[in-house]
Scaffold this active site. Sequence first.
Site, mmCIF file in Angstrom:
data_model
loop_
_atom_site.group_PDB
_atom_site.id
_atom_site.type_symbol
_atom_site.label_atom_id
_atom_site.label_comp_id
_atom_site.label_asym_id
_atom_site.label_seq_id
_atom_site.Cartn_x
_atom_site.Cartn_y
_atom_site.Cartn_z
ATOM 1 C CG HIS A 195 -0.002 0.461 2.740
ATOM 2 N ND1 HIS A 195 0.032 0.058 3.444
ATOM 3 C CD2 HIS A 195 -0.252 1.625 3.282
ATOM 4 C CE1 HIS A 195 0.222 0.141 4.437
ATOM 5 N NE2 HIS A 195 -0.017 2.121 4.396
ATOM 6 C CG ASP A 250 0.277 -4.358 3.313
ATOM 7 O OD1 ASP A 250 0.236 -3.653 1.944
ATOM 8 O OD2 ASP A 250 -0.379 -2.971 3.199
ATOM 9 C CD GLN A 299 -2.186 5.879 9.942
ATOM 10 O OE1 GLN A 299 -2.289 5.437 8.905
ATOM 11 N NE2 GLN A 299 -3.365 5.437 10.798
ATOM 12 N N GLY A 300 2.535 6.565 8.583
ATOM 13 C CA GLY A 300 4.024 6.508 8.492
ATOM 14 C C GLY A 300 4.835 5.580 9.027
ATOM 15 C CG ASP A 301 5.564 4.073 12.505
ATOM 16 O OD1 ASP A 301 5.996 4.468 12.686
ATOM 17 O OD2 ASP A 301 4.333 4.509 13.617
ATOM 18 C CB SER A 302 2.583 1.736 6.290
ATOM 19 O OG SER A 302 1.411 1.849 6.668
HETATM 20 N N1 ARG Z 1 -1.667 2.863 7.101
HETATM 21 C C1 ARG Z 1 -0.012 2.962 8.190
HETATM 22 C C2 ARG Z 1 0.737 3.427 7.160
HETATM 23 O O1 ARG Z 1 0.551 4.182 6.447
HETATM 24 C C3 ARG Z 1 -0.405 2.007 9.090
HETATM 25 C C4 ARG Z 1 -1.216 1.720 10.138
HETATM 26 C C5 ARG Z 1 -1.153 1.571 11.179
HETATM 27 N N2 ARG Z 1 -1.510 1.143 12.504
HETATM 28 C C6 ARG Z 1 -2.269 0.897 13.732
HETATM 29 N N3 ARG Z 1 -2.829 0.710 14.209
HETATM 30 N N4 ARG Z 1 -1.039 0.216 14.117
HETATM 31 O O2 ARG Z 1 1.269 4.237 7.887
#
Ligand code: ARG
Length: 263
Positions: free
Chosen positions: A79, A125, A215-218
């Site tokens: 993603h 993913d 967000q940003g850790d993905s």
């Molecule tokens: N989708 C997020 C990203 O793009 C990562 C989210 C992780 N969320 C969580 N609750 N662990 O950075």
Amino acid sequence: MFGIDRARKTAAVVAAAAAAATTALISAPTAVAAPQPIVGGTTTTTTAYPFMMQITDASQNQFCGGTLVSATKVVTAAHCMVGETTSSVRVVGGRTYLSGTNGTVSRVSKIWINPSYTDATNGDDVAVLTLSTSMPYTTAKYVSSSDTSVYAAGTTARILGWGTTSENGSSSNQLRTATVPIVSDSSCKSSYGSDFVQSDMVCAGYTSGGTDTCQGDSGGPLLIGGVLAGITSWGNGCAEAGYPGVYTRLTTFSSLVTAQVNS
Ligand code: ARG
């Protein structure tokens, strides 16, 4: 609604600037309020975790994490790579701070996105990037397809990233880390219902929340016993009680990853 955050890439640019302005505060050695990292952890460095890569845009604004698994191959989330091209992405190694200019910056010569990935389910993913420049850093081992026992409920896993330190917060200028327990598949199913696809995903976090990726850790690593076993993927908010973080179950994809690493 259990959002992989698509606004994130632009948000990252703003957050990076804000984070740069608060570097002194974040890195003060005594300032360690409890829930923070990622959400709830501690600051660390790419010296401690040399395989931890920033995935950035062409201006070196970080929007995802990645894990160096060979000198020229980085594992990240599919993603993170949707809509990206080899010219729009850079990989930065050896850079603890988002505001830094040190380390090694590489262009990307190939982006492999798992062809089964679909944003309808966030399943499958995983992506592998091929770098134009070799990274002079220690790589991480990753699980093999037979290592399925690593996901036993209660096993301690380590998460890493520059992501937001609270659900609607801003990114961390310094790399952060925390540990979270692996959650059983049955428990994760009760949190997320059919959105949790057991064959593709694994969950980690405390029942009471408080510590999580955000967000940003993905794209960044979930390490078990120091070995890459998951990829930060999604969750309902961040660090909420009853909603653990959801990670790509890497054992399911390790042969596909190996095919890319060896290609
Ligand atoms: N989708 C997020 C990203 O793009 C990562 C989210 C992780 N969320 C969580 N609750 N662990 O950075």
